[in-house]
Write an enzyme that holds these catalytic residues in place. Structure first.
Site, PDB file in Angstrom:
ATOM      1  N   PHE A 137       0.849  -1.200   0.000  1.00 28.07           N
ATOM      2  CA  PHE A 137       0.000   0.000   0.000  1.00 28.07           C
ATOM      3  C   PHE A 137       0.878   1.240   0.000  1.00 28.07           C
ATOM      4  O   PHE A 137       1.746   1.396   0.861  1.00 28.07           O
ATOM      5  CB  PHE A 137      -0.927   0.033   1.220  1.00 28.07           C
ATOM      6  CG  PHE A 137      -1.849   1.225   1.211  1.00 28.07           C
ATOM      7  CD1 PHE A 137      -2.961   1.245   0.377  1.00 28.07           C
ATOM      8  CD2 PHE A 137      -1.588   2.343   1.990  1.00 28.07           C
ATOM      9  CE1 PHE A 137      -3.802   2.358   0.334  1.00 28.07           C
ATOM     10  CE2 PHE A 137      -2.424   3.463   1.944  1.00 28.07           C
ATOM     11  CZ  PHE A 137      -3.535   3.464   1.126  1.00 28.07           C
ATOM     12  N   ASP A 222       9.163   2.797   1.546  1.00 26.77           N
ATOM     13  CA  ASP A 222       7.981   3.502   2.036  1.00 26.77           C
ATOM     14  C   ASP A 222       7.868   3.215   3.528  1.00 26.77           C
ATOM     15  O   ASP A 222       7.411   2.156   3.938  1.00 26.77           O
ATOM     16  CB  ASP A 222       6.740   3.042   1.266  1.00 26.77           C
ATOM     17  CG  ASP A 222       5.461   3.728   1.768  1.00 26.77           C
ATOM     18  OD1 ASP A 222       5.481   4.311   2.872  1.00 26.77           O
ATOM     19  OD2 ASP A 222       4.440   3.654   1.058  1.00 26.77           O
ATOM     20  N   LYS A 251       2.791   9.456   8.423  1.00 27.93           N
ATOM     21  CA  LYS A 251       1.955   9.163   9.599  1.00 27.93           C
ATOM     22  C   LYS A 251       2.475   9.665  10.956  1.00 27.93           C
ATOM     23  O   LYS A 251       1.994  10.653  11.474  1.00 27.93           O
ATOM     24  CB  LYS A 251       1.675   7.664   9.669  1.00 27.93           C
ATOM     25  CG  LYS A 251       0.736   7.200   8.554  1.00 27.93           C
ATOM     26  CD  LYS A 251       0.168   5.825   8.820  1.00 27.93           C
ATOM     27  CE  LYS A 251      -0.986   5.495   7.901  1.00 27.93           C
ATOM     28  NZ  LYS A 251      -0.652   5.056   6.545  1.00 27.93           N
TER      29      LYS A 251
HETATM   30  C1  LIG Z   1      -0.841   5.311   5.181  1.00 29.89           C
HETATM   31  C2  LIG Z   1       0.155   4.922   4.186  1.00 29.89           C
HETATM   32  C3  LIG Z   1       0.303   5.619   2.985  1.00 29.89           C
HETATM   33  C4  LIG Z   1      -0.622   6.752   2.589  1.00 29.89           C
HETATM   34  O1  LIG Z   1      -0.595   7.818   3.483  1.00 29.89           O
HETATM   35  P1  LIG Z   1      -1.771   8.913   3.438  1.00 29.89           P
HETATM   36  O2  LIG Z   1      -1.308   9.955   4.414  1.00 29.89           O
HETATM   37  O3  LIG Z   1      -3.034   8.225   3.854  1.00 29.89           O
HETATM   38  O4  LIG Z   1      -1.852   9.432   2.061  1.00 29.89           O
HETATM   39  C5  LIG Z   1       1.306   5.227   2.124  1.00 29.89           C
HETATM   40  N1  LIG Z   1       2.137   4.212   2.421  1.00 29.89           N
HETATM   41  C6  LIG Z   1       2.032   3.523   3.580  1.00 29.89           C
HETATM   42  C7  LIG Z   1       2.989   2.409   3.858  1.00 29.89           C
HETATM   43  C8  LIG Z   1       1.025   3.836   4.488  1.00 29.89           C
HETATM   44  O5  LIG Z   1       0.900   3.135   5.616  1.00 29.89           O
END
Ligand SMILES: *Cc1c(COP(=O)(O)O)cnc(C)c1O
Length: 392
Positions: A137, A222, A251
Protein backbone atom coordinates in the site's frame (compact mmCIF):
# COMPACT_ATOMS: atom_id res chain seq x y z
CA UNK A 1 -41.17 14.38 20.16
CA UNK A 2 -38.67 15.24 17.45
CA UNK A 3 -35.41 13.28 17.86
CA UNK A 4 -32.30 15.19 16.84
CA UNK A 5 -30.40 13.29 14.14
CA UNK A 6 -27.23 11.76 15.58
CA UNK A 7 -23.74 12.80 14.49
CA UNK A 8 -23.60 9.46 12.68
CA UNK A 9 -26.74 10.28 10.64
CA UNK A 10 -25.42 13.74 9.88
CA UNK A 11 -22.04 12.29 8.84
CA UNK A 12 -23.80 9.88 6.51
CA UNK A 13 -25.82 12.67 4.85
CA UNK A 14 -22.97 15.17 4.56
CA UNK A 15 -20.07 13.02 3.37
CA UNK A 16 -19.35 10.93 0.32
CA UNK A 17 -19.87 7.28 1.18
CA UNK A 18 -16.22 6.27 0.70
CA UNK A 19 -15.56 5.64 4.41
CA UNK A 20 -18.91 4.26 5.43
CA UNK A 21 -19.97 5.61 8.81
CA UNK A 22 -17.31 5.03 11.51
CA UNK A 23 -18.60 3.24 14.62
CA UNK A 24 -17.34 5.68 17.27
CA UNK A 25 -17.40 9.49 17.37
CA UNK A 26 -14.41 10.78 19.31
CA UNK A 27 -14.60 14.03 21.22
CA UNK A 28 -11.25 14.40 22.98
CA UNK A 29 -8.15 12.61 24.21
CA UNK A 30 -5.36 12.73 26.73
CA UNK A 31 -2.31 10.49 26.45
CA UNK A 32 -3.53 7.04 25.39
CA UNK A 33 -7.07 7.70 26.60
CA UNK A 34 -9.85 9.07 24.42
CA UNK A 35 -13.50 9.86 25.11
CA UNK A 36 -16.38 9.56 22.70
CA UNK A 37 -19.17 12.12 22.32
CA UNK A 38 -21.23 10.27 24.96
CA UNK A 39 -18.38 10.45 27.47
CA UNK A 40 -17.39 6.77 27.22
CA UNK A 41 -13.65 6.32 27.83
CA UNK A 42 -11.40 4.10 25.71
CA UNK A 43 -7.74 3.16 25.68
CA UNK A 44 -6.56 4.00 22.18
CA UNK A 45 -4.58 1.06 20.78
CA UNK A 46 -4.64 2.28 17.18
CA UNK A 47 -3.47 5.89 17.60
CA UNK A 48 -5.16 7.27 14.49
CA UNK A 49 -3.44 4.57 12.38
CA UNK A 50 0.05 4.83 13.87
CA UNK A 51 -0.12 8.63 13.71
CA UNK A 52 -0.60 9.90 17.26
CA UNK A 53 2.98 9.15 18.32
CA UNK A 54 2.80 11.27 21.46
CA UNK A 55 -0.76 10.27 22.24
CA UNK A 56 -3.46 12.90 22.49
CA UNK A 57 -3.01 16.46 23.72
CA UNK A 58 0.65 15.92 24.65
CA UNK A 59 1.76 19.13 26.40
CA UNK A 60 4.87 19.50 24.19
CA UNK A 61 2.83 19.14 21.00
CA UNK A 62 0.16 21.52 22.26
CA UNK A 63 2.79 24.06 23.21
CA UNK A 64 4.76 23.80 19.95
CA UNK A 65 1.69 24.01 17.72
CA UNK A 66 0.05 26.80 19.74
CA UNK A 67 3.21 28.85 19.78
CA UNK A 68 3.77 28.39 16.06
CA UNK A 69 0.19 29.16 15.01
CA UNK A 70 0.34 32.32 17.12
CA UNK A 71 3.65 33.30 15.52
CA UNK A 72 3.25 32.51 11.83
CA UNK A 73 1.05 29.70 10.54
CA UNK A 74 1.93 29.72 6.87
CA UNK A 75 4.52 31.13 4.52
CA UNK A 76 4.09 29.06 1.31
CA UNK A 77 7.23 27.90 -0.46
CA UNK A 78 7.89 31.45 -1.65
CA UNK A 79 9.47 32.14 1.74
CA UNK A 80 11.47 29.91 4.02
CA UNK A 81 11.00 29.59 7.75
CA UNK A 82 13.13 28.24 10.57
CA UNK A 83 10.96 25.27 11.65
CA UNK A 84 11.25 23.62 8.23
CA UNK A 85 15.03 24.03 8.22
CA UNK A 86 15.29 22.64 11.76
CA UNK A 87 13.12 19.68 10.79
CA UNK A 88 15.05 18.83 7.62
CA UNK A 89 18.34 19.09 9.54
CA UNK A 90 16.93 16.92 12.31
CA UNK A 91 15.93 14.23 9.80
CA UNK A 92 19.40 14.39 8.23
CA UNK A 93 20.93 13.85 11.67
CA UNK A 94 18.67 10.91 12.52
CA UNK A 95 19.24 9.29 9.13
CA UNK A 96 23.02 9.28 9.60
CA UNK A 97 23.62 9.41 5.84
CA UNK A 98 23.90 12.25 3.30
CA UNK A 99 20.30 13.06 2.47
CA UNK A 100 18.06 15.88 1.22
CA UNK A 101 14.45 16.43 2.18
CA UNK A 102 11.22 17.45 0.42
CA UNK A 103 8.24 18.19 2.67
CA UNK A 104 4.66 17.33 1.74
CA UNK A 105 1.37 17.05 3.62
CA UNK A 106 0.56 13.35 3.62
CA UNK A 107 1.82 9.89 2.88
CA UNK A 108 0.49 9.68 -0.62
CA UNK A 109 2.08 13.03 -1.47
CA UNK A 110 5.42 11.88 -0.10
CA UNK A 111 5.15 8.91 -2.45
CA UNK A 112 4.14 11.13 -5.38
CA UNK A 113 7.37 13.03 -4.81
CA UNK A 114 9.31 9.75 -4.69
CA UNK A 115 7.58 8.59 -7.85
CA UNK A 116 8.43 11.77 -9.76
CA UNK A 117 11.99 11.73 -8.45
CA UNK A 118 12.35 8.14 -9.65
CA UNK A 119 10.73 8.96 -13.00
CA UNK A 120 13.23 11.74 -13.51
CA UNK A 121 16.04 9.28 -12.92
CA UNK A 122 14.38 6.69 -15.15
CA UNK A 123 13.88 9.06 -18.08
CA UNK A 124 17.49 10.19 -17.85
CA UNK A 125 18.75 6.61 -17.84
CA UNK A 126 16.30 5.31 -20.45
CA UNK A 127 14.59 2.96 -17.98
CA UNK A 128 10.95 2.03 -18.37
CA UNK A 129 9.15 0.33 -15.48
CA UNK A 130 8.66 0.11 -11.72
CA UNK A 131 8.51 -2.92 -9.47
CA UNK A 132 6.33 -3.03 -6.36
CA UNK A 133 4.93 -5.70 -4.08
CA UNK A 134 1.63 -7.54 -4.19
CA UNK A 135 -0.61 -6.37 -1.34
CA UNK A 136 1.61 -3.33 -0.82
CA UNK A 137 0.00 0.00 0.00
CA UNK A 138 1.45 3.33 -1.05
CA UNK A 139 -1.53 5.70 -1.12
CA UNK A 140 -4.60 6.77 -3.02
CA UNK A 141 -3.48 9.42 -5.51
CA UNK A 142 -2.88 8.14 -9.01
CA UNK A 143 0.90 7.80 -8.86
CA UNK A 144 0.95 6.14 -5.45
CA UNK A 145 -2.10 4.07 -6.36
CA UNK A 146 -0.38 2.77 -9.47
CA UNK A 147 2.30 1.32 -7.16
CA UNK A 148 -0.26 -0.13 -4.75
CA UNK A 149 -0.59 -3.88 -5.08
CA UNK A 150 -4.11 -4.22 -3.76
CA UNK A 151 -6.40 -5.04 -6.67
CA UNK A 152 -9.58 -4.01 -4.88
CA UNK A 153 -8.51 -0.40 -4.54
CA UNK A 154 -6.32 -0.17 -7.63
CA UNK A 155 -7.79 -1.88 -10.65
CA UNK A 156 -10.95 0.19 -11.18
CA UNK A 157 -8.84 3.36 -11.50
CA UNK A 158 -6.40 2.04 -14.08
CA UNK A 159 -4.87 1.97 -16.57
CA UNK A 160 -2.00 3.98 -15.13
CA UNK A 161 0.55 6.01 -17.04
CA UNK A 162 3.53 3.92 -15.97
CA UNK A 163 4.22 0.21 -16.18
CA UNK A 164 4.33 -1.27 -12.67
CA UNK A 165 5.16 -4.96 -12.23
CA UNK A 166 4.12 -6.66 -9.02
CA UNK A 167 6.04 -9.38 -7.22
CA UNK A 168 5.09 -11.43 -4.16
CA UNK A 169 6.34 -9.63 -1.03
CA UNK A 170 9.20 -11.39 0.72
CA UNK A 171 10.29 -13.50 -2.27
CA UNK A 172 13.85 -12.41 -3.12
CA UNK A 173 14.07 -14.72 -6.14
CA UNK A 174 10.92 -13.22 -7.68
CA UNK A 175 12.33 -9.76 -7.06
CA UNK A 176 15.62 -10.68 -8.69
CA UNK A 177 13.80 -11.97 -11.73
CA UNK A 178 11.60 -8.87 -12.05
CA UNK A 179 14.33 -6.24 -11.66
CA UNK A 180 16.45 -5.73 -14.78
CA UNK A 181 18.58 -2.89 -16.09
CA UNK A 182 15.34 -1.36 -17.45
CA UNK A 183 13.77 -1.06 -14.03
CA UNK A 184 13.51 2.51 -12.71
CA UNK A 185 12.83 1.75 -9.07
CA UNK A 186 11.57 -0.81 -6.60
CA UNK A 187 9.00 0.44 -4.07
CA UNK A 188 8.80 -1.60 -0.86
CA UNK A 189 7.49 -1.24 2.68
CA UNK A 190 10.07 -2.65 5.14
CA UNK A 191 7.08 -4.31 6.80
CA UNK A 192 3.79 -4.26 4.93
CA UNK A 193 1.34 -2.23 6.99
CA UNK A 194 -2.10 -2.27 5.39
CA UNK A 195 -1.55 -5.83 4.17
CA UNK A 196 -1.70 -6.93 7.80
CA UNK A 197 1.55 -5.79 9.49
CA UNK A 198 3.59 -8.40 7.65
CA UNK A 199 7.36 -8.35 8.15
CA UNK A 200 9.47 -9.87 5.36
CA UNK A 201 11.66 -12.93 5.90
CA UNK A 202 15.16 -12.20 7.24
CA UNK A 203 17.52 -11.10 4.52
CA UNK A 204 14.82 -9.96 2.08
CA UNK A 205 15.54 -6.24 2.36
CA UNK A 206 19.30 -6.77 2.14
CA UNK A 207 18.65 -8.85 -0.99
CA UNK A 208 16.49 -6.04 -2.40
CA UNK A 209 19.37 -3.62 -1.79
CA UNK A 210 21.79 -5.95 -3.60
CA UNK A 211 19.43 -6.47 -6.53
CA UNK A 212 18.98 -2.72 -6.95
CA UNK A 213 22.73 -2.11 -6.69
CA UNK A 214 23.42 -4.76 -9.31
CA UNK A 215 20.88 -3.35 -11.82
CA UNK A 216 20.99 0.36 -11.04
CA UNK A 217 17.31 0.48 -10.03
CA UNK A 218 16.51 2.87 -7.18
CA UNK A 219 15.29 1.33 -3.95
CA UNK A 220 12.41 3.29 -2.43
CA UNK A 221 11.51 2.46 1.17
CA UNK A 222 7.98 3.50 2.04
CA UNK A 223 8.29 4.06 5.79
CA UNK A 224 5.14 6.11 6.05
CA UNK A 225 3.80 3.73 8.69
CA UNK A 226 6.99 2.15 10.04
CA UNK A 227 9.16 5.17 10.88
CA UNK A 228 9.50 7.67 13.75
CA UNK A 229 9.94 5.12 16.51
CA UNK A 230 7.04 2.83 15.65
CA UNK A 231 9.31 -0.24 15.44
CA UNK A 232 11.52 0.86 18.35
CA UNK A 233 13.96 2.50 15.92
CA UNK A 234 13.75 5.89 14.27
CA UNK A 235 13.47 4.16 10.91
CA UNK A 236 12.79 0.47 10.29
CA UNK A 237 15.47 0.34 7.60
CA UNK A 238 18.13 1.22 10.17
CA UNK A 239 17.33 -1.95 12.11
CA UNK A 240 17.16 -3.89 8.84
CA UNK A 241 20.68 -2.75 7.98
CA UNK A 242 20.14 -1.14 4.59
CA UNK A 243 19.92 2.38 3.24
CA UNK A 244 17.35 3.08 0.54
CA UNK A 245 17.90 5.60 -2.26
CA UNK A 246 14.59 7.26 -1.47
CA UNK A 247 12.64 7.17 1.78
CA UNK A 248 9.09 8.33 2.41
CA UNK A 249 7.63 9.35 5.76
CA UNK A 250 4.34 10.68 7.04
CA UNK A 251 1.95 9.16 9.60
CA UNK A 252 3.83 9.32 12.93
CA UNK A 253 6.01 12.27 11.96
CA UNK A 254 3.55 15.04 12.80
CA UNK A 255 1.96 13.36 15.81
CA UNK A 256 -1.48 14.17 14.33
CA UNK A 257 -0.64 17.25 12.28
CA UNK A 258 -0.54 16.53 8.55
CA UNK A 259 2.99 16.26 7.20
CA UNK A 260 4.87 13.97 4.84
CA UNK A 261 8.46 13.82 3.73
CA UNK A 262 10.37 12.41 0.80
CA UNK A 263 14.08 11.95 1.46
CA UNK A 264 16.63 11.36 -1.26
CA UNK A 265 19.97 9.81 -0.28
CA UNK A 266 23.15 10.71 -2.11
CA UNK A 267 22.52 11.54 -5.75
CA UNK A 268 18.77 10.92 -5.40
CA UNK A 269 18.68 13.95 -3.10
CA UNK A 270 19.62 16.31 -5.91
CA UNK A 271 17.64 14.92 -8.85
CA UNK A 272 14.91 17.55 -8.71
CA UNK A 273 15.90 20.79 -10.37
CA UNK A 274 14.32 24.12 -9.51
CA UNK A 275 10.65 24.03 -10.52
CA UNK A 276 10.35 20.24 -10.82
CA UNK A 277 8.08 19.78 -7.83
CA UNK A 278 6.32 21.77 -5.16
CA UNK A 279 3.53 22.13 -2.63
CA UNK A 280 1.82 25.22 -1.25
CA UNK A 281 1.23 23.73 2.18
CA UNK A 282 4.10 21.24 2.29
CA UNK A 283 6.50 22.03 5.12
CA UNK A 284 3.93 24.28 6.73
CA UNK A 285 5.43 25.89 9.89
CA UNK A 286 2.75 24.50 12.20
CA UNK A 287 3.20 20.94 10.90
CA UNK A 288 7.00 21.32 11.15
CA UNK A 289 6.74 22.59 14.73
CA UNK A 290 4.61 19.54 15.54
CA UNK A 291 7.14 17.18 13.93
CA UNK A 292 9.99 18.76 15.88
CA UNK A 293 8.02 18.25 19.10
CA UNK A 294 7.47 14.61 18.13
CA UNK A 295 11.17 14.04 17.41
CA UNK A 296 12.10 15.69 20.72
CA UNK A 297 9.72 13.56 22.74
CA UNK A 298 9.77 10.04 21.29
CA UNK A 299 11.72 7.82 23.68
CA UNK A 300 12.97 4.78 21.75
CA UNK A 301 13.99 2.99 24.95
CA UNK A 302 10.46 3.33 26.28
CA UNK A 303 8.99 2.12 22.98
CA UNK A 304 11.20 -0.99 23.03
CA UNK A 305 10.32 -1.73 26.64
CA UNK A 306 6.54 -1.43 26.31
CA UNK A 307 6.59 -3.14 22.91
CA UNK A 308 8.25 -6.21 24.42
CA UNK A 309 5.71 -6.18 27.22
CA UNK A 310 2.80 -6.03 24.76
CA UNK A 311 4.17 -8.78 22.56
CA UNK A 312 5.08 -11.08 25.45
CA UNK A 313 1.69 -10.44 27.04
CA UNK A 314 -0.20 -11.29 23.86
CA UNK A 315 1.96 -14.34 23.15
CA UNK A 316 1.22 -15.69 26.61
CA UNK A 317 -2.53 -15.66 25.93
CA UNK A 318 -3.72 -19.13 25.05
CA UNK A 319 -7.04 -18.56 23.29
CA UNK A 320 -8.62 -20.65 20.52
CA UNK A 321 -9.30 -17.50 18.44
CA UNK A 322 -5.73 -16.18 18.69
CA UNK A 323 -3.33 -17.83 16.27
CA UNK A 324 -0.34 -15.61 16.97
CA UNK A 325 1.22 -12.20 16.89
CA UNK A 326 3.35 -10.63 14.19
CA UNK A 327 4.91 -7.24 13.58
CA UNK A 328 7.57 -5.08 15.13
CA UNK A 329 7.77 -2.74 18.08
CA UNK A 330 4.47 -1.05 18.92
CA UNK A 331 3.08 -2.14 15.58
CA UNK A 332 1.53 -5.57 15.83
CA UNK A 333 -1.16 -7.70 14.31
CA UNK A 334 -3.05 -10.15 16.48
CA UNK A 335 -3.64 -12.93 13.97
CA UNK A 336 -6.92 -14.80 14.38
CA UNK A 337 -7.85 -18.39 13.60
CA UNK A 338 -11.16 -17.17 12.09
CA UNK A 339 -11.94 -14.18 9.83
CA UNK A 340 -13.78 -12.27 12.56
CA UNK A 341 -11.59 -9.20 13.13
CA UNK A 342 -14.61 -6.92 12.79
CA UNK A 343 -16.22 -8.69 15.73
CA UNK A 344 -13.01 -8.35 17.73
CA UNK A 345 -12.89 -4.64 16.96
CA UNK A 346 -16.53 -4.25 18.11
CA UNK A 347 -16.02 -6.33 21.26
CA UNK A 348 -12.88 -4.32 22.08
CA UNK A 349 -14.76 -1.04 21.69
CA UNK A 350 -17.49 -2.41 23.94
CA UNK A 351 -14.83 -3.19 26.53
CA UNK A 352 -13.24 0.26 26.19
CA UNK A 353 -10.37 -0.36 23.75
CA UNK A 354 -9.90 0.99 20.23
CA UNK A 355 -8.25 -1.48 17.88
CA UNK A 356 -8.43 -1.87 14.09
CA UNK A 357 -9.88 -4.73 12.06
CA UNK A 358 -7.15 -4.53 9.45
CA UNK A 359 -7.66 -7.77 7.56
CA UNK A 360 -10.42 -10.33 8.11
CA UNK A 361 -8.03 -12.37 10.26
CA UNK A 362 -5.77 -9.60 11.61
CA UNK A 363 -6.36 -6.96 14.28
CA UNK A 364 -3.90 -4.08 14.18
CA UNK A 365 -2.45 -2.66 17.39
CA UNK A 366 -0.51 0.60 17.11
CA UNK A 367 -0.92 2.49 20.38
CA UNK A 368 0.71 5.87 20.95
CA UNK A 369 4.45 5.54 21.60
CA UNK A 370 3.85 7.01 25.06
CA UNK A 371 1.57 4.15 26.12
CA UNK A 372 2.41 3.11 29.68
CA UNK A 373 3.14 -0.35 31.08
CA UNK A 374 -0.08 -0.15 33.09
CA UNK A 375 -2.06 0.59 29.91
CA UNK A 376 -0.40 -2.31 28.11
CA UNK A 377 -1.25 -4.58 31.03
CA UNK A 378 -4.86 -3.37 31.01
CA UNK A 379 -5.19 -4.28 27.34
CA UNK A 380 -3.46 -7.62 27.66
CA UNK A 381 -5.64 -8.68 30.57
CA UNK A 382 -8.83 -7.59 28.81
CA UNK A 383 -8.01 -9.19 25.46
CA UNK A 384 -8.97 -12.83 26.23
CA UNK A 385 -12.51 -11.81 27.23
CA UNK A 386 -12.71 -9.61 24.11
CA UNK A 387 -11.75 -12.63 21.98
CA UNK A 388 -14.32 -14.79 23.75
CA UNK A 389 -17.01 -12.18 23.20
CA UNK A 390 -16.05 -11.99 19.49
CA UNK A 391 -16.12 -15.77 19.13
CA UNK A 392 -19.69 -16.09 20.46
C1 LIG B 1 -0.84 5.31 5.18
C2 LIG B 1 0.16 4.92 4.19
C3 LIG B 1 0.30 5.62 2.98
C4 LIG B 1 -0.62 6.75 2.59
O1 LIG B 1 -0.60 7.82 3.48
P1 LIG B 1 -1.77 8.91 3.44
O2 LIG B 1 -1.31 9.95 4.41
O3 LIG B 1 -3.03 8.22 3.85
O4 LIG B 1 -1.85 9.43 2.06
C5 LIG B 1 1.31 5.23 2.12
N1 LIG B 1 2.14 4.21 2.42
C6 LIG B 1 2.03 3.52 3.58
C7 LIG B 1 2.99 2.41 3.86
C8 LIG B 1 1.03 3.84 4.49
O5 LIG B 1 0.90 3.14 5.62
Amino acid sequence: MSEQPSLFDRFERAFMPNYGVPPVALARGEGTRVWDVDGKEYLDFIGGIAVSSLGHAHPALVEAVSRQVATIAHTSNLFLHEPEVLLAERLQELLKAPARVFLANSGTEANEAAYKLALKYGRREGRSYFVAAENGFHGRTIGALSLTGKKAIRDQFGPFPVDVRFVPYGDADALKEAVTGDCIAVFLEPTQGEAGVVPPPDGYLAAAREICDATGALLVADEIQSAIGRTGHWFAHQADGFTPDILTLAKGLGGGLPIGACVGFGEAGTLFAKGDHGSTFGGNPVACAAALAVLDNVDLGHVQQVATRLRDGLEAIGHPLLKGVRGRGLWLAAVLTEPVSGRVQDAAAGAGFLVNALQPDAVRLAPPLVVTEAEIDAFVSAFPAILTEAAR
